[in-house]
Design an enzyme around this catalytic site. Structure first.
Site, mmCIF file in Angstrom:
data_model
loop_
_atom_site.group_PDB
_atom_site.id
_atom_site.type_symbol
_atom_site.label_atom_id
_atom_site.label_comp_id
_atom_site.label_asym_id
_atom_site.label_seq_id
_atom_site.Cartn_x
_atom_site.Cartn_y
_atom_site.Cartn_z
ATOM 1 N N GLU A 29 0.828 -1.199 0.000
ATOM 2 C CA GLU A 29 0.000 0.000 0.000
ATOM 3 C C GLU A 29 0.872 1.263 0.000
ATOM 4 O O GLU A 29 1.725 1.428 0.877
ATOM 5 C CB GLU A 29 -0.911 0.001 1.225
ATOM 6 C CG GLU A 29 -1.865 -1.187 1.275
ATOM 7 C CD GLU A 29 -2.468 -1.382 2.658
ATOM 8 O OE1 GLU A 29 -2.390 -0.441 3.479
ATOM 9 O OE2 GLU A 29 -3.005 -2.473 2.920
ATOM 10 N N GLU A 60 -4.506 -6.464 3.021
ATOM 11 C CA GLU A 60 -3.299 -7.166 3.441
ATOM 12 C C GLU A 60 -3.309 -8.638 3.041
ATOM 13 O O GLU A 60 -2.281 -9.190 2.620
ATOM 14 C CB GLU A 60 -3.112 -7.031 4.957
ATOM 15 C CG GLU A 60 -2.690 -5.650 5.420
ATOM 16 C CD GLU A 60 -3.832 -4.645 5.471
ATOM 17 O OE1 GLU A 60 -3.571 -3.426 5.604
ATOM 18 O OE2 GLU A 60 -5.009 -5.090 5.384
ATOM 19 N N GLN A 82 1.916 -2.132 6.275
ATOM 20 C CA GLN A 82 2.260 -0.833 6.858
ATOM 21 C C GLN A 82 2.619 -0.884 8.339
ATOM 22 O O GLN A 82 3.495 -0.154 8.791
ATOM 23 C CB GLN A 82 1.124 0.156 6.615
ATOM 24 C CG GLN A 82 1.010 0.589 5.163
ATOM 25 C CD GLN A 82 0.047 1.748 4.974
ATOM 26 O OE1 GLN A 82 -0.794 2.028 5.832
ATOM 27 N NE2 GLN A 82 0.156 2.426 3.845
ATOM 28 N N PHE A 83 1.940 -1.713 9.128
ATOM 29 C CA PHE A 83 2.239 -1.886 10.537
ATOM 30 C C PHE A 83 1.978 -3.340 10.910
ATOM 31 O O PHE A 83 1.123 -3.995 10.297
ATOM 32 C CB PHE A 83 1.357 -0.984 11.417
ATOM 33 C CG PHE A 83 1.616 0.498 11.248
ATOM 34 C CD1 PHE A 83 2.572 1.142 12.014
ATOM 35 C CD2 PHE A 83 0.898 1.241 10.326
ATOM 36 C CE1 PHE A 83 2.804 2.506 11.863
ATOM 37 C CE2 PHE A 83 1.125 2.594 10.159
ATOM 38 C CZ PHE A 83 2.089 3.236 10.939
ATOM 39 N N PRO A 89 -5.021 -9.554 9.093
ATOM 40 C CA PRO A 89 -5.862 -10.077 8.006
ATOM 41 C C PRO A 89 -5.108 -11.013 7.071
ATOM 42 O O PRO A 89 -5.729 -11.844 6.388
ATOM 43 C CB PRO A 89 -6.297 -8.799 7.264
ATOM 44 C CG PRO A 89 -6.250 -7.724 8.294
ATOM 45 C CD PRO A 89 -5.075 -8.072 9.146
ATOM 46 N N HIS A 129 -0.816 0.346 15.450
ATOM 47 C CA HIS A 129 0.364 0.994 14.895
ATOM 48 C C HIS A 129 1.613 0.780 15.749
ATOM 49 O O HIS A 129 2.695 1.224 15.363
ATOM 50 C CB HIS A 129 0.120 2.497 14.745
ATOM 51 C CG HIS A 129 -1.063 2.837 13.902
ATOM 52 N ND1 HIS A 129 -2.345 2.790 14.383
ATOM 53 C CD2 HIS A 129 -1.162 3.206 12.598
ATOM 54 C CE1 HIS A 129 -3.194 3.132 13.423
ATOM 55 N NE2 HIS A 129 -2.500 3.387 12.329
#
Length: 325
Positions: A29, A60, A82-83, A89, A129
């Site tokens: 992403e 994801e 991203q984190f 998922p 996050h």
């Protein structure tokens, strides 16, 4: 040698891999046009094109599933989540398919893919996050879990992970991305996966850490050195396969061990380290193994996050407890 922070070193490693091997592709992403949430892939799409650095939907499971298909078809995909808290998922893809394909196909297929994931706290982002749930991936058969602590280790380990014939979860400590600068070798070089690094030698106690906690361990060693306590610091670098021989040898030398992990305390990496030491070095121990970890809670909001993350004060206190026994 070039002075770089970890984000720069990772970007350099990806550029080297893309330039050297046409099978390498990146997907995730916002990794192309915007260079990723932490700008680790900044400029790579412009340099290598949209067919090599691919922006994906916010999905994801789809990212990892697509990377898995690419890998068994002969490519060398590097997927970015991203984190760490956003990787859940994709957990089914990783556990049910990515980690099993070699065994499921009787070694006819492998999945040479890397899943890059920022992890850990320290930026005040909380919850998803700031997760440090690496133990659940280290517990998964069929995948390797790598965690660099420095810019040079990040580059060398990432290039080794991309070359590896099996899947690698590559965890990048968020609070180290731009906190450290050091000289990093130019061009291609690799650091072996599965080999820990003794970053400071000592004789009184062994502090075992990884990722962002290595900096805290080294700072703790400096504090204790002023009191005449000699601390050996080990950077694990790889959680699976874990370099038990280096850990055990250090425990046998010092007789005291403190295991540090930002992850949850129960069934975490620190607990595994304690078990390994007590199984293989029990008669060398002069005190019980101490664990310094995050708590068994969701990562708290910014105001109390410092109480959750293992810091210098908690590590120093744990070392002092081992010296009292």
């Amino acid at each position: 040698m070039t002075v770089m922070n970890m984000a720069n070193a990772l970007n350099d490693a990806l550029a080297v891999a893309l330039a050297d091997d046409e099978r390498v592709v990146l997907l995730g992403e916002d990794i192309g046009r915007t260079g990723g949430v932490f700008r680790v892939t900044d400029g790579l799409q412009t340099r290598f094109g949209e067919n090599r650095v691919i922006d994906t939907p916010v999905a994801e499971s789809g990212i990892v599933g697509a990377a898995f298909g690419m890998a068994i078809a002969g490519l060398r995909p590097v997927a970015e989540i991203q984190f760490l808290g956003f990787s859940y998922p994709a957990y089914d893809q990783i556990v049910s398919h990515v980690g099993r394909i070699r065994n499921r196909s009787n070694h006819r297929f492998t999945a040479p893919l890397v899943i890059r994931i920022p992890f850990g706290g320290g930026i005040g982002a909380a919850e998803h996050h700031s997760e440090s749930s690496e133990a659940m991936y280290a517990h998964t058969p069929g995948i390797k879990v790598v965690v660099p602590a420095t810019p040079s280790a990040a580059k060398g380990l990432l290039l080794a992970a991309i070359e590896d014939p099996d899947p690698v979860i590559f965890l990048e400590p968020i609070r180290v991305y731009r906190a450290i600068k050091e000289e990093v070798p130019e061009g291609r070089f690799t650091i072996p996966i599965g080999v820990a690094d003794i970053v400071r030698t000592g004789s009184d106690v062994s502090v075992i850490a990884y990722g962002a906690t290595v900096r805290d361990a080294l700072a703790s060693a400096d504090t204790l050195d002023a009191d005449g306590v000699s601390v050996e610091v080990i950077d694990l670098r790889t959680l699976s396969p874990l370099d038990a021989s280096t850990v055990v040898a250090s425990a046998q030398k010092t007789g005291r061990v403190v295991a540090v992990s930002e992850g949850h305390r129960t069934a975490g990496i620190a607990s595994e380290l304690a078990a390994i030491v007590q199984e293989q070095a029990l008669y060398s121990l002069l005190a019980p193994v101490q664990r310094v970890t995050g708590w068994d809670t969701v990562v708290p909001l910014k105001r109390t996050e410092r109480h959750h993350i293992p810091g210098v004060a908690r590590i120093v206190a744990a070392v002092r407890r081992t010296l009292e026994d």
